[in-house]
Write a protein that holds these residues in place. Structure first.
Motif, PDB file in Angstrom:
ATOM      1  N   LEU A 186       0.829  -1.203   0.000  1.00 57.40           N
ATOM      2  CA  LEU A 186       0.000   0.000   0.000  1.00 57.40           C
ATOM      3  C   LEU A 186       0.865   1.256   0.000  1.00 57.40           C
ATOM      4  N   ILE A 187       0.456   2.219  -0.806  1.00 60.21           N
ATOM      5  CA  ILE A 187       1.142   3.506  -0.886  1.00 60.21           C
ATOM      6  C   ILE A 187       0.077   4.598  -0.794  1.00 60.21           C
ATOM      7  N   ALA A 188       0.213   5.504   0.187  1.00 58.07           N
ATOM      8  CA  ALA A 188      -0.768   6.560   0.390  1.00 58.07           C
ATOM      9  C   ALA A 188      -0.322   7.842  -0.292  1.00 58.07           C
ATOM     10  N   THR A 189      -1.248   8.508  -0.962  1.00 54.35           N
ATOM     11  CA  THR A 189      -1.022   9.835  -1.527  1.00 54.35           C
ATOM     12  C   THR A 189      -2.072  10.762  -0.910  1.00 54.35           C
ATOM     13  N   PRO A 190      -1.946  12.087  -1.090  1.00 49.64           N
ATOM     14  CA  PRO A 190      -2.938  12.989  -0.494  1.00 49.64           C
ATOM     15  C   PRO A 190      -4.368  12.701  -0.916  1.00 49.64           C
ATOM     16  N   GLU A 191      -4.563  12.209  -2.131  1.00 46.99           N
ATOM     17  CA  GLU A 191      -5.915  12.023  -2.643  1.00 46.99           C
ATOM     18  C   GLU A 191      -6.327  10.563  -2.809  1.00 46.99           C
ATOM     19  N   SER A 192      -5.378   9.646  -2.734  1.00 45.05           N
ATOM     20  CA  SER A 192      -5.710   8.258  -3.047  1.00 45.05           C
ATOM     21  C   SER A 192      -4.794   7.293  -2.302  1.00 45.05           C
ATOM     22  N   ASP A 201       3.629  -6.479 -14.045  1.00 45.82           N
ATOM     23  CA  ASP A 201       3.415  -6.693 -15.481  1.00 45.82           C
ATOM     24  C   ASP A 201       2.019  -7.236 -15.754  1.00 45.82           C
ATOM     25  N   GLU A 202       1.559  -8.121 -14.894  1.00 44.99           N
ATOM     26  CA  GLU A 202       0.246  -8.731 -15.080  1.00 44.99           C
ATOM     27  C   GLU A 202      -0.831  -8.084 -14.221  1.00 44.99           C
ATOM     28  N   TYR A 203      -0.413  -7.427 -13.139  1.00 40.12           N
ATOM     29  CA  TYR A 203      -1.375  -6.825 -12.215  1.00 40.12           C
ATOM     30  C   TYR A 203      -0.999  -5.367 -11.990  1.00 40.12           C
ATOM     31  N   PRO A 204      -1.515  -4.461 -12.795  1.00 37.44           N
ATOM     32  CA  PRO A 204      -1.160  -3.038 -12.656  1.00 37.44           C
ATOM     33  C   PRO A 204      -1.692  -2.451 -11.353  1.00 37.44           C
ATOM     34  N   ASP A 205      -1.116  -1.306 -10.981  1.00 32.27           N
ATOM     35  CA  ASP A 205      -1.546  -0.619  -9.757  1.00 32.27           C
ATOM     36  C   ASP A 205      -3.040  -0.318  -9.783  1.00 32.27           C
ATOM     37  N   GLU A 206      -3.655  -0.430  -8.616  1.00 31.40           N
ATOM     38  CA  GLU A 206      -5.041   0.000  -8.433  1.00 31.40           C
ATOM     39  C   GLU A 206      -5.005   1.311  -7.652  1.00 31.40           C
ATOM     40  N   ASP A 212     -13.136   6.247  -1.107  1.00 30.10           N
ATOM     41  CA  ASP A 212     -13.558   4.895  -1.485  1.00 30.10           C
ATOM     42  C   ASP A 212     -12.761   3.844  -0.723  1.00 30.10           C
ATOM     43  N   PHE A 213     -11.450   4.093  -0.564  1.00 26.22           N
ATOM     44  CA  PHE A 213     -10.607   3.139   0.164  1.00 26.22           C
ATOM     45  C   PHE A 213     -11.092   3.011   1.602  1.00 26.22           C
ATOM     46  N   ASN A 214     -11.330   4.134   2.258  1.00 28.77           N
ATOM     47  CA  ASN A 214     -11.763   4.105   3.660  1.00 28.77           C
ATOM     48  C   ASN A 214     -13.117   3.430   3.815  1.00 28.77           C
ATOM     49  N   ARG A 215     -13.947   3.540   2.791  1.00 29.74           N
ATOM     50  CA  ARG A 215     -15.293   2.973   2.859  1.00 29.74           C
ATOM     51  C   ARG A 215     -15.318   1.489   2.500  1.00 29.74           C
TER      52      ARG A 215
END
Length: 230
Positions: A186-192, A201-206, A212-215
């Motif tokens: 997990l990587i947190a940014t100010p908005e996401s 390569d097979e599973y790109p970042d979500e 939405d994450f908190n919910r």
């Protein structure tokens, strides 16, 4: 060696048949047979190790020496970390950590967790203390799928600390999302929050908006240990 191979070696060296071991630890011979044919662990690991005269940690995870280096005063318990905490820490060197399974919650995202009744791994109390993991907060979860390869394969087991649920960038966590138990970085940014797989390569970042994450996502705990099958 996997658990079944270590158990087979210990039984052969101790001169135990399946029937003899089953009688010694009060379990069905068919259960011993399952352990010898691919099962990855047992809630009776400590009792089995004591009967065979081997280290519970070695039998459970392959760590350390096979033979016990000193007498063990381990007593049988309900094999839950919270119960082991009530025991005399000076007397007992090991703790058994249970596996968590997800109980489906009818799609409401609550992702209820329950302890497995027949799977646990043995850890030294000293190791948990050194890692800063309270015994009552230590649990196991099983990796599903190939998204965390090559570090973790499908079916591998990781240890998690239930008390660490705040995102520390780049760390790996067990999360519940849409009634699925997932192991992700997990990587947190100010908005996401970025939910990252190692197999990018097979599973790109979500990229999930924070609201939405908190919910919709529940952080169960941070990974502090992992197994890896080859």
């Amino acid at each position: 060696m996997n658990f079944s191979e270590r158990l087979d070696l210990a039984m052969r060296q101790a001169g135990y048949t399946q029937g003899k071991l089953a009688k010694a630890v009060n379990m069905a011979q068919s259960s011993v047979n399952k352990l010898l044919n691919g099962a990855s662990g047992s809630r009776k690991t400590v009792e089995i190790a004591k009967a065979l005269g081997v280290s519970p940690e070695w039998l459970s995870t392959g760590a350390g020496e096979m033979a016990k280096t000193e007498p063990s005063n381990i007593r049988e318990t309900s094999l839950k970390a919270a119960i082991w905490e009530e025991m005399d820490r000076d007397e007992d060197e090991f703790v058994e950590i249970p596996l968590l399974n997800v109980a489906l919650s009818a799609g409401d995202g609550s992702c209820e967790l329950e302890e497995s009744s027949d799977f646990a791994l043995v850890f030294r109390r000293y190791y948990l203390k050194r890692m800063g993991v309270p015994e009552s907060a230590a649990k196991l979860v099983r990796v599903s799928g190939q998204s965390m390869e090559p570090m973790l394969n499908d079916g591998d087991v990781v240890g998690i600390n239930l008390q660490e649920t705040s995102i520390r960038d780049g760390k790996t966590y067990a999360i519940c999302q849409a009634d699925l138990l997932r192991v992700k970085t997990l990587i947190a940014t100010p908005e996401s929050v970025i939910i990252r797989s190692l197999n990018r390569d097979e599973y790109p970042d979500e990229v999930v908006p924070r609201s939405d994450f908190n919910r919709n996502v529940r952080i169960i705990g941070k990974v502090f240990w992992s197994s890896h099958s080859w």
